[in-house]
Design an enzyme around this catalytic site. Sequence first.
Site, mmCIF file in Angstrom:
data_model
loop_
_atom_site.group_PDB
_atom_site.id
_atom_site.type_symbol
_atom_site.label_atom_id
_atom_site.label_comp_id
_atom_site.label_asym_id
_atom_site.label_seq_id
_atom_site.Cartn_x
_atom_site.Cartn_y
_atom_site.Cartn_z
ATOM 1 N N TYR A 192 0.818 -1.223 0.000
ATOM 2 C CA TYR A 192 0.000 0.000 0.000
ATOM 3 C C TYR A 192 0.850 1.272 0.000
ATOM 4 O O TYR A 192 0.373 2.317 0.433
ATOM 5 C CB TYR A 192 -0.962 -0.002 1.185
ATOM 6 C CG TYR A 192 -2.228 -0.804 0.955
ATOM 7 C CD1 TYR A 192 -3.181 -0.395 0.015
ATOM 8 C CD2 TYR A 192 -2.497 -1.959 1.688
ATOM 9 C CE1 TYR A 192 -4.348 -1.108 -0.194
ATOM 10 C CE2 TYR A 192 -3.676 -2.681 1.482
ATOM 11 C CZ TYR A 192 -4.599 -2.247 0.539
ATOM 12 O OH TYR A 192 -5.762 -2.947 0.343
ATOM 13 N N ASN A 238 -13.254 -3.518 4.416
ATOM 14 C CA ASN A 238 -14.195 -3.559 3.303
ATOM 15 C C ASN A 238 -14.012 -4.783 2.409
ATOM 16 O O ASN A 238 -14.336 -4.758 1.226
ATOM 17 C CB ASN A 238 -14.150 -2.245 2.519
ATOM 18 C CG ASN A 238 -12.763 -1.952 1.985
ATOM 19 O OD1 ASN A 238 -11.846 -2.745 2.149
ATOM 20 N ND2 ASN A 238 -12.618 -0.813 1.328
ATOM 21 N N GLU A 246 0.828 -5.171 -8.891
ATOM 22 C CA GLU A 246 0.234 -5.908 -7.770
ATOM 23 C C GLU A 246 0.225 -7.414 -8.025
ATOM 24 O O GLU A 246 0.413 -8.208 -7.103
ATOM 25 C CB GLU A 246 -1.176 -5.391 -7.499
ATOM 26 C CG GLU A 246 -1.154 -3.957 -6.965
ATOM 27 C CD GLU A 246 -2.531 -3.364 -6.743
ATOM 28 O OE1 GLU A 246 -2.603 -2.218 -6.264
ATOM 29 O OE2 GLU A 246 -3.549 -4.039 -7.046
HETATM 30 N N1 UDP Z 1 -9.266 3.142 3.478
HETATM 31 C C1 UDP Z 1 -9.591 3.564 4.756
HETATM 32 N N2 UDP Z 1 -10.092 4.818 4.932
HETATM 33 C C2 UDP Z 1 -10.287 5.686 3.899
HETATM 34 C C3 UDP Z 1 -9.944 5.268 2.599
HETATM 35 C C4 UDP Z 1 -9.440 3.990 2.418
HETATM 36 O O1 UDP Z 1 -9.441 2.801 5.714
HETATM 37 O O2 UDP Z 1 -10.742 6.815 4.114
HETATM 38 C C5 UDP Z 1 -8.727 1.796 3.276
HETATM 39 C C6 UDP Z 1 -9.765 0.823 2.695
HETATM 40 O O3 UDP Z 1 -9.517 -0.469 3.232
HETATM 41 C C7 UDP Z 1 -9.436 0.879 1.216
HETATM 42 C C8 UDP Z 1 -7.911 0.995 1.233
HETATM 43 O O4 UDP Z 1 -7.652 1.844 2.341
HETATM 44 O O5 UDP Z 1 -9.902 -0.271 0.541
HETATM 45 C C9 UDP Z 1 -7.279 1.585 -0.007
HETATM 46 O O6 UDP Z 1 -7.919 2.811 -0.303
HETATM 47 P P1 UDP Z 1 -8.357 3.158 -1.792
HETATM 48 O O7 UDP Z 1 -8.735 4.600 -1.800
HETATM 49 O O8 UDP Z 1 -7.312 2.692 -2.740
HETATM 50 O O9 UDP Z 1 -9.723 2.305 -1.973
HETATM 51 P P2 UDP Z 1 -10.030 1.030 -2.878
HETATM 52 O O10 UDP Z 1 -9.218 1.147 -4.137
HETATM 53 O O11 UDP Z 1 -9.686 -0.186 -2.066
HETATM 54 O O12 UDP Z 1 -11.506 1.108 -3.141
#
Ligand code: UDP
Length: 140
Positions: free
Chosen positions: A50, A113, A127
């Site tokens: 990440y 999530n 990835e």
């Molecule tokens: N996440 C979080 N808080 C936030 C935004 C993201 O805890 O406000 C976590 C969540 O598990 C998310 C991951 O960080 O899936 C990566 O964030 P991203 O914005 O890339 O979301 P994704 O691509 O997974 O939808």
Amino acid sequence: MTERTLSLIKPDGVKRDLIGEILRFYEKEGLKVVALKMLRLSKEEAKRFYIVHKERPFYEELTDYMSSGPIVALVLEGENAIAKCRQIMGATDPAEAEEGTIRKTFALSKGENTVHGSDSPEAAAQEIAFFFSDLEILAR
Ligand code: UDP
Ligand code: MG
């Protein structure tokens, strides 16, 4: 265009025995599993995975959570697999996710999530290589 993408079943999904149901969401929409493994990330590995989020306020919490238990990593292949996977997953925050998506159905919160999916061809390539060698990705 046939693409490959990386998806993860996050610790909350594995803990709640949702592996089979989540695979079904992808398979029934025509995404084929071409690689799959279960593993547990160390904190350092989660931080590396990440790294794009390193400046975000949720980076520590996210990487603690992602290293808190087993996950399942899978490579999905199909027509527009990257966008299709994201569509099947639904929005990051389950409160905003569409009905019938994985996150609307199963996610506990914006953090926990249930699934990850690559968001671009560049991210997908990077990835997939993070988790799998070429030898581990099978032609179908
Ligand atoms: N996440 C979080 N808080 C936030 C935004 C993201 O805890 O406000 C976590 C969540 O598990 C998310 C991951 O960080 O899936 C990566 O964030 P991203 O914005 O890339 O979301 P994704 O691509 O997974 O939808
Ligand atoms: Mg993302």
